[in-house]
Enzyme design. Structure first.
Site, PDB file in Angstrom:
ATOM      1  CG  HIS A 361      36.975  47.946  29.372  1.00 15.12           C
ATOM      2  ND1 HIS A 361      38.077  47.239  28.957  1.00 15.12           N
ATOM      3  CD2 HIS A 361      37.012  47.947  30.720  1.00 15.12           C
ATOM      4  CE1 HIS A 361      38.768  46.868  30.023  1.00 15.12           C
ATOM      5  NE2 HIS A 361      38.150  47.280  31.102  1.00 15.12           N
ATOM      6  CD  GLU A 602      43.452  42.766  36.725  1.00 11.91           C
ATOM      7  OE1 GLU A 602      42.357  42.786  36.159  1.00 11.91           O
ATOM      8  OE2 GLU A 602      44.109  43.795  36.957  1.00 11.91           O
ATOM      9  CG  ASP A 626      42.089  41.634  32.513  1.00  9.64           C
ATOM     10  OD1 ASP A 626      42.074  41.472  31.276  1.00  9.64           O
ATOM     11  OD2 ASP A 626      42.028  42.750  33.044  1.00  9.64           O
ATOM     12  CB  CYS A 673      35.815  44.200  41.376  1.00  5.93           C
ATOM     13  SG  CYS A 673      37.485  44.068  40.746  1.00  5.93           S
TER      14      CYS A 673
HETATM   15  C1  PEP Z   1      38.762  42.569  35.581  1.00  5.82           C
HETATM   16  O1  PEP Z   1      39.710  42.324  34.830  1.00  5.82           O
HETATM   17  O2  PEP Z   1      37.961  41.701  35.988  1.00  5.82           O
HETATM   18  C2  PEP Z   1      38.514  43.950  36.025  1.00  5.82           C
HETATM   19  C3  PEP Z   1      37.605  44.215  36.936  1.00  5.82           C
HETATM   20  O3  PEP Z   1      39.236  44.944  35.428  1.00  5.82           O
HETATM   21  P1  PEP Z   1      38.948  45.505  33.942  1.00  5.82           P
HETATM   22  O4  PEP Z   1      37.675  44.898  33.455  1.00  5.82           O
HETATM   23  O5  PEP Z   1      38.878  46.991  34.057  1.00  5.82           O
HETATM   24  O6  PEP Z   1      40.147  45.040  33.197  1.00  5.82           O
HETATM   25 MG    MG Z   2      41.259  43.789  34.608  1.00  3.13          MG
END
Ligand code: PEP
Ligand code: MG
Length: 753
Positions: A361, A602, A626, A673
């Protein structure tokens, strides 16, 4: 042997420079194994030779002078084979050579272990015995373990120029490898951040005023003594006399000359109080570590505990604002979103972390803010680089510490090219993201990872495609209530209205634990995470959904997204709860509306159930971060396996196709996303597959728009067709690079192109 291994490793890790680390190794290994000679030869690739860099048992003046042609003798053989060689009669081996310069006598027993880093042999650790001797299995693994410990120290010495100085020749400066996390070039000054009260992570730093440091140190020690006295008074009726004696022992240590005078003299020698304390505690603890009596050895941990207590008080005193250099490169073993947010944006030019990867993140946050970042730079000795000049190459995930003039000026040039590209991209801000054959691809923003009054990219985005709601939960010390949450969501909904804002329900767990909601799990990413938690704790989910629905009253631009779904039952349960929250609010007189509801795809299970999921909801959003992690069984935060984490893997491409096919059966739109949506190379694939919209960090918006405006959908389909024939991610990447170069946009992913 295990015990001496632990102690040697500790000593090596504490050694201030490479030469000392090597000297410690040869001395201690010779002693532990009872060999006649222990030496380290390092490979000098530029000059094609092995250099004797440390030895115990050979003539001291031979060190640094004896140089063997690369590949010669048994040293050359170990290096070539990249595996240990154990001979009881080396003198009769065809590759045996006796080097007179070293004062070495004819020997028979030989054990050579390669020192390897990233598959490259950097040198050889050698043991020799005059008599015949076959080294035992324990001894071989012992020597191999120490050789691997040396590899990191050697790599750093190579990059920092230390090795070049040792070898007295002009080896050009090399970089420390890491993982590309956010593109761009950052040149600035290292500002090290460290977790509170972690003594090992405290950097050395020059004090502005040593007397102030002395005063603060004395006060911190006084505070710890007071704490101890209070604690002793409170517990004296409950503890046995021998346990109470511990307090006396601590007090004695706290008042000892070793601790007090040792730290004060280090402060006066030019280190700030926390750095001086770290050095004193490390040295003091090492004395106990090296004791043979088990009870006394245990006292080392008391010394460290004491050090942490003093540090905690020191840090409380020094909790004033950190001084950030005008061009700060934030460096740490683990950097948090909070620490990034603490640096004034205009001062932050780079982020370097020794752990994590581009998919973690913090990597996502760096990209969102457009700050060059390299993660997983595991060889970086964080405590030694405070204030040093650094270059971060976020395109290739490389870091240079104290770069030489040639490296610096080359990167200065690349940074200028990059700045020119960024300003050229600004001209696209108000143009549509439309392909050359007139196909419009709405580009949305991912936001929420850091609290910003006005996120970047408001004007050039079609709305918010992913609002991560974890932050307000992470920064508090208890769950935020409905009112506090509502104010937060209202802000973002209003800011973008009438454009849609997709708010994702809480996705804690995995790499986003809540400090006040402890979870002890062996595999957090496969554990209690996202919707699994919120359905098990419906009161958390209901409070959040109520807050979100109320925040959207009168704005009509809300979309709701459910994370980490792996069964249709979870969606059914979530829909029931959302409907319940909605109905209750209506009963309470709030004019709420049911928003469109979407599911994140995901988890591989969701890919294979896209059709059933699409039937239940209004839209789908693919979380490729994910999805890649779970499809490839590669932890998105683990730098050791980061090479395997690849969104171009044929399995990921096929999963995406399957999602689009399933969604189409029910006429549902699919957005991406995950970070893949912001990758200029991946646009060919996503557009070719017919993804309806993309959502990404602000830093990627204009780069992606530039690609979309330069290609046709027909061309994207052609590229996708060839990509689907590739059998590995590397081939897909090469194909995409060619395609991007073909439209003259290679510079978007490689500097200077
Ligand atoms: C993902 O897993 O691609 C996603 C957008 O969610 P995060 O990165 O917050 O887990
Ligand atoms: Mg995710």
């Amino acid at each position: 042997m295990l015990e001496s291994l632990r102690r040697i490793v500790q000593e090596v890790n504490n050694a201030p420079d490479l030469q000392l680390a090597l000297d410690i190794i040869v001395r201690r290994v010779k002693q532990a194994v009872g060999a006649d000679v222990c030496s380290v030869y390092l490979n000098d690739f530029e000059n094609h030779r092995h250099v004797l860099q440390a030895s115990e048992g050979l003539r001291p003046d031979a060190v640094g002078r004896v140089r063997l042609e690369l590949g010669r003798g048994l040293i050359g053989l170990v290096s070539e084979r990249a595996e240990p060689i154990n001979l009881d009669d080396a003198a009769n081996h065809p590759r045996y050579e006796c080097i007179i310069d070293t004062g070495e006598e004819r020997y028979h027993g030989f054990l050579g272990a390669p020192i390897i880093q990233n598959r490259k042999v950097l040198g050889v650790l050698v043991l020799r015995q005059r008599r015949r001797r076959h080294f035992g299995e324990d001894e071989v693994t012992f020597v191999m373990t120490l050789a691997s410990q040396l590899a990191g120290a050697i790599t750093f010495a190579r990059t920092s120029g230390e090795l070049a100085r040792l070898q007295d020749d002009g080896i050009p400066q090399r970089f420390l490898p890491g993982l590309a996390a956010s593109s761009g070039i950052g040149i600035g000054e290292a500002v090290v951040v460290y977790p509170p009260a972690d003594l090992n992570a405290v950097p050395d730093r020059r004090p502005d005023d040593p007397e102030v440091e002395v005063h603060e140190f004395r006060r911190a020690v006084g505070d710890v003594i007071q704490d101890l006295e209070r604690f002793a008074a409170r517990t004296q009726n409950h503890l046995r006399a021998e346990d109470m004696a511990l307090f006396d022992a601590w007090r004695l240590m706290l008042e000892s000359d070793t601790l007090i005078d040792g730290t004060l003299s280090r402060i006066r020698a030019g280190n700030w109080a926390p750095g001086a304390l770290r050095e004193t505690i490390t040295e003091h603890a090492r004395v106990f570590d090296n004791m043979d009596d088990a009870y006394l050895r245990e006292r080392a941990s008391d010394v460290r505990d004491l050090g942490r207590c003093i540090l905690m008080h020191l840090q409380n005193q020094a909790a004033g604002p950190v001084e950030y250099a005008p061009r700060t490169i934030l460096v740490g073993e683990e950097i948090s979103a909070m620490q990034i947010a603490d640096v004034p944006r205009e001062r932050l030019v780079g982020i370097v972390s020794t752990t994590g990867s581009g998919a973690s993140h913090v990597g996502i946050l760096a990209r969102g803010m457009g700050i060059p970042a390299a993660m997983g730079v595991s060889d970086l000795p964080v405590s030694r680089i405070e204030g040093r000049e650094m270059v971060v190459d976020g395109y290739r995930g490389r870091v240079y510490v104290s770069p030489g003039p040639a490296v610096r000026s080359e990167y200065q040039r690349l940074a200028e090219d990059d700045a020119a590209l960024t300003s050229e991209l600004q001209t696209l801000r108000h143009l549509p993201a439309e392909t050359t054959d007139g196909y419009l691809v709405p580009l949305y923003l991912n936001t929420g990872l850091v609290s910003e009054a006005r996120p970047l990219g408001i004007e050039e985005s079609a709305g918010v495609g992913l609002y991560r709601t974890e932050l307000p939960f992470i920064v508090r010390d208890s769950f935020p209530g409905e009112g506090a949450q509502m104010a937060n969501y209202r802000q973002v909904l209003e800011l973008f209205a009438p454009r849609p804002v997709t708010i994702r329900t809480l996705d804690i767990g995995g790499d986003k634990p809540l400090p006040y909601f402890p979870m002890q799990e062996a595999n957090p990413f496969l554990g209690w995470r996202g919707i699994r938690i919120t359905l098990d704790q419906p009161e958390i989910f209901l409070t959040q959904v109520r807050a979100i629905l109320r925040a959207a009253i009168g704005l009509d631009n809300l979309r709701l997204l459910l994370p980490m779904v792996s069964t249709v039952g979870e969606v059914d349960d979530a829909l029931l709860l959302i409907r319940r929250a909605h109905d209750e609010l209506l009963e309470e007189g709030y004019q709420v509306k049911m928003p469109p509801i979407g599911v994140m795809i995901e988890v591989p299970a969701a890919v294979y159930q896209t059709e059933a999921l699409a039937r239940r909801v209004d839209f789908l959003s693919v979380g490729t971060n994910d999805l890649t992690q779970y499809l490839l069984a590669v932890d998105r935060n683990n730098p050791h396996v980061a090479k395997l984490y690849n969104e171009y893997h044929p399995a990921v491409l096929r999963a995406l196709l399957q999602i689009l096919t399933g969604a189409k059966l029910h006429g549902r739109e699919v957005s991406v996303c995950g970070e893949m949506a912001g990758d200029p190379l991946a646009i060919f694939l996503l557009l070719g597959m017919g993804v309806h919209s993309l959502s990404m960090g602000a830093g990627s918006l204009l780069r992606v728009k530039r690609v979309i405006r330069s290609i046709s959908r027909a061309r994207a389909r052609e590229v996708l067709k060839v990509a689907l024939e590739c059998e590995d991610a590397g081939a897909v990447r090469r194909l995409l690079l060619d395609a991007l170069d073909g439209v003259g946009l290679g510079a978007l992913v490689r500097p200077g192109k």
